[in-house]
Scaffold this active site. Structure first.
Site, PDB file in Angstrom:
ATOM      1  N   GLU A  39       0.880  -1.124   0.076  1.00 27.48           N
ATOM      2  CA  GLU A  39      -0.086   0.001   0.005  1.00 27.48           C
ATOM      3  C   GLU A  39       1.097   1.219   0.123  1.00 27.48           C
ATOM      4  O   GLU A  39       0.502   2.338  -0.724  1.00 27.48           O
ATOM      5  CB  GLU A  39      -1.016  -0.005   1.343  1.00 27.48           C
ATOM      6  CG  GLU A  39      -2.242  -1.230   1.220  1.00 27.48           C
ATOM      7  CD  GLU A  39      -3.121  -0.859  -0.233  1.00 27.48           C
ATOM      8  OE1 GLU A  39      -2.868   0.396  -0.551  1.00 27.48           O
ATOM      9  OE2 GLU A  39      -3.691  -1.895  -0.721  1.00 27.48           O
ATOM     10  N   TYR A 122      -4.928   7.360   4.256  1.00 27.93           N
ATOM     11  CA  TYR A 122      -4.992   6.336   3.210  1.00 27.93           C
ATOM     12  C   TYR A 122      -4.448   5.241   3.548  1.00 27.93           C
ATOM     13  O   TYR A 122      -5.136   4.046   3.540  1.00 27.93           O
ATOM     14  CB  TYR A 122      -4.327   6.773   1.708  1.00 27.93           C
ATOM     15  CG  TYR A 122      -4.303   5.528   0.762  1.00 27.93           C
ATOM     16  CD1 TYR A 122      -5.529   5.281   0.097  1.00 27.93           C
ATOM     17  CD2 TYR A 122      -3.126   4.917   0.641  1.00 27.93           C
ATOM     18  CE1 TYR A 122      -5.707   4.305  -0.765  1.00 27.93           C
ATOM     19  CE2 TYR A 122      -3.014   3.798  -0.270  1.00 27.93           C
ATOM     20  CZ  TYR A 122      -4.038   3.584  -0.940  1.00 27.93           C
ATOM     21  OH  TYR A 122      -4.259   2.322  -1.661  1.00 27.93           O
ATOM     22  N   ASP A 140      -8.758   6.791  -2.522  1.00 28.91           N
ATOM     23  CA  ASP A 140      -7.537   7.218  -3.432  1.00 28.91           C
ATOM     24  C   ASP A 140      -8.081   7.884  -4.439  1.00 28.91           C
ATOM     25  O   ASP A 140      -9.316   7.972  -4.899  1.00 28.91           O
ATOM     26  CB  ASP A 140      -6.670   6.033  -3.575  1.00 28.91           C
ATOM     27  CG  ASP A 140      -7.281   4.870  -4.647  1.00 28.91           C
ATOM     28  OD1 ASP A 140      -8.411   5.182  -4.874  1.00 28.91           O
ATOM     29  OD2 ASP A 140      -6.598   4.025  -5.091  1.00 28.91           O
TER      30      ASP A 140
END
Ligand code: SF4
Length: 363
Positions: A39, A122, A140
Site C-alpha cells: 500500500e 489512506y 484514493d
C-alpha cells in the site's frame, strides 16, 4: 442514494470483484507487513510499476524486523526508481518503532497504526481494512473518480477542501462485513472500468445506481481544478574527475530525494553561463575548484512541484579539499561503482553516458 441502492451497489460490486479482480502478488498474502509495504508503494505509483518492485522488496526485507535493521542506503537502493523516497524513509522509521516499541507487532488498531511515521489516512484505512478487516473506507484517486461519477460530485477532485466530502461518500458506501475486499473492489473498479477516459459503463456492475451513467454525464466528472503550471529551473551538474575517480555527494536525509547520492551541482543564476554556474556551484557546495572541460549532455526532469533542465559537464579537479555545504557525505568512486549507490532518476538519465573507467579528461 437510497439504502436500497446502497445495498445493491455493495452486492453488485463485490460479486463483480470475485470474478474480475486482477491477480496481484500482494493479494496472495494476509501478512499485514506485506500488505503495508504494497500500500505504501501503491500510494503514488501505478500498479504495473509496483509489480516490478514489490517482490524484490519483500524478498530483500521479508519482515518488519529485517526492514528495521536494514541500512538506509540498502533500502533506498531497493526503492531506487520508484520515486517519492520519503515513503521508504518513513517505512523504515515506522518499522523501527514497531520493533522497538511494539514488540514487532503491527497494530491492529487504526489510531495506534496511524501514529507511525508516514502513516496517513489512506495507508491506515487500507492496511487496517485489508489486513485486519476493520471498517475504514479507503479514498484514493481511483475511488474519488468512481464516487464523483456515482454521486455527481461537483467539488474538484484535486482540492483538499473536497477531501471530507469524498470520505463521507466512501464511508456511506463501505460494506462493513468485508471492508478490505470492498475497498479493493472500489479501487479495482476505478482502475479497470471507471477509467479517466472512456469508462466502460456498459459492463460496470454499479451502472444501475450511477447518476452519471443514468444522465449520460460520465465525461463531465470528476471535476478538476486546473493545476498551476510548474516552475522550471535551469541547473548544472558536474562529473568531477580526479585521477580515475569521480565525486558523488549524498543529499541530506530529510526532504526531496533525501539520502540519495548525486553528482553535485546547483541552479544557474541570472547572467551566468552554465560553465560559470558549474564552477561557482561546485565551489559553494563542495569547496573544490574545478574546470569544466567537456559538455556531456542536457537532461530534463519533472518533479511533483517543479521541473528542471540540467546541463551536465565533465570537470577536472583543480584544487581544494572537500568541505560540504548542503550534502551530508561524499565519495570519490570509479564509474564502475556507481551502481552500488542509489541515485535520483535525473542522474540516471545521464549515468549511462559515463564511460567505463574514464580517466582524467585532457584539457
Ligand atoms: Fe463509472 Fe460508468 Fe460505472 Fe458510473 S457506470 S461508476 S461512470 S464506469
Amino acid at each position: 442514494m437510497t439504502s436500497k441502492e446502497i445495498t445493491l451497489f455493495r452486492k453488485n460490486l463485490l460479486t463483480w470483484f470475485e470474478t474480475h479482480c486482477r491477480q496481484l502478488p500482494w493479494r496472495e498474502t494476509e501478512d499485514p507487513y506485506r500488505i503495508w509495504v504494497s500500500e505504501v508503494m501503491l500510494q503514488q505509483t501505478q500498479v504495473k510499476k509496483v509489480q516490478e518492485y514489490y517482490e524484490k522488496f519483500v524478498c530483500r526485507f521479508p519482515d518488519v524486523e529485517s526492514l528495521a535493521q536494514a541500512a538506509l542506503q540498502d533500502l533506498l537502493k531497493t526503492w531506487e526508481g520508484l520515486g517519492y523516497y520519503a515513503r521508504a524513509r518513513n517505512l523504515h522509521k515506522a518499522a523501527q518503532v514497531v520493533v522497538e516499541d511494539l514488540a514487532g507487532e503491527i497494530p491492529a488498531d487504526y489510531a495506534a497504526f496511524r501514529k507511525l511515521p508516514g502513516v496517513g489516512e489512506y495507508i491506515a484505512a487500507a492496511v487496517q481494512s485489508i489486513a485486519f478487516n476493520q471498517p475504514y473506507a479507503v479514498v484514493d484517486g481511483n475511488v474519488k473518480r468512481v464516487l464523483a461519477r456515482v454521486f455527481l460530485i461537483n467539488s474538484p477532485i484535486n482540492q483538499s477542501a473536497s477531501t471530507k466530502l469524498f470520505q463521507q461518500k466512501a464511508d456511506l458506501l463501505l460494506d462493513h462485513t468485508t471492508p478490505g475486499i470492498f475497498n479493493q473492489a472500489m479501487m479495482e473498479l476505478g482502475a479497470t472500468v471507471c477509467r479517466p477516459q472512456a469508462p466502460t459503463c456498459i459492463v460496470c456492475p454499479v451502472n444501475t445506481v450511477c447518476r452519471a451513467f443514468q444522465t449520460v454525464r460520465q465525461e463531465e466528472f470528476p471535476v478538476r481544478q486546473k493545476p498551476k503550471p510548474l516552475p522550471e529551473y535551469d541547473m548544472v551538474a558536474a562529473v568531477i574527475h580526479k585521477g580515475n575517480r569521480v565525486l558523488i555527494t549524498q543529499r541530506k536525509l530529510e526532504g526531496l530525494l533525501g539520502g540519495l547520492w548525486e553528482f553535485p551541482g546547483g541552479k544557474i543564476q541570472v547572467k551566468e553561463t552554465p560553465e560559470q554556474a558549474c564552477v561557482r556551484a561546485i565551489r559553494e557546495e563542495t569547496n573544490l575548484l574545478v574546470k569544466p572541460v567537456e559538455y556531456l549532455t542536457r537532461v530534463k526532469h519533472a518533479y511533483t512541484h517543479f521541473k528542471i533542465v540540467l546541463d551536465v559537464f565533465h570537470c577536472n579537479y583543480q584544487s581544494g579539499k572537500v568541505a560540504l555545504n548542503e550534502a551530508v557525505d561524499y565519495r570519490w568512486i570509479t564509474t564502475g561503482q556507481i551502481d552500488q549507490f542509489p541515485f535520483p532518476r535525473s542522474n540516471h538519465k545521464f549515468i549511462p553516458l559515463l564511460t567505463q573507467g574514464k580517466e582524467e579528461i585532457n584539457e
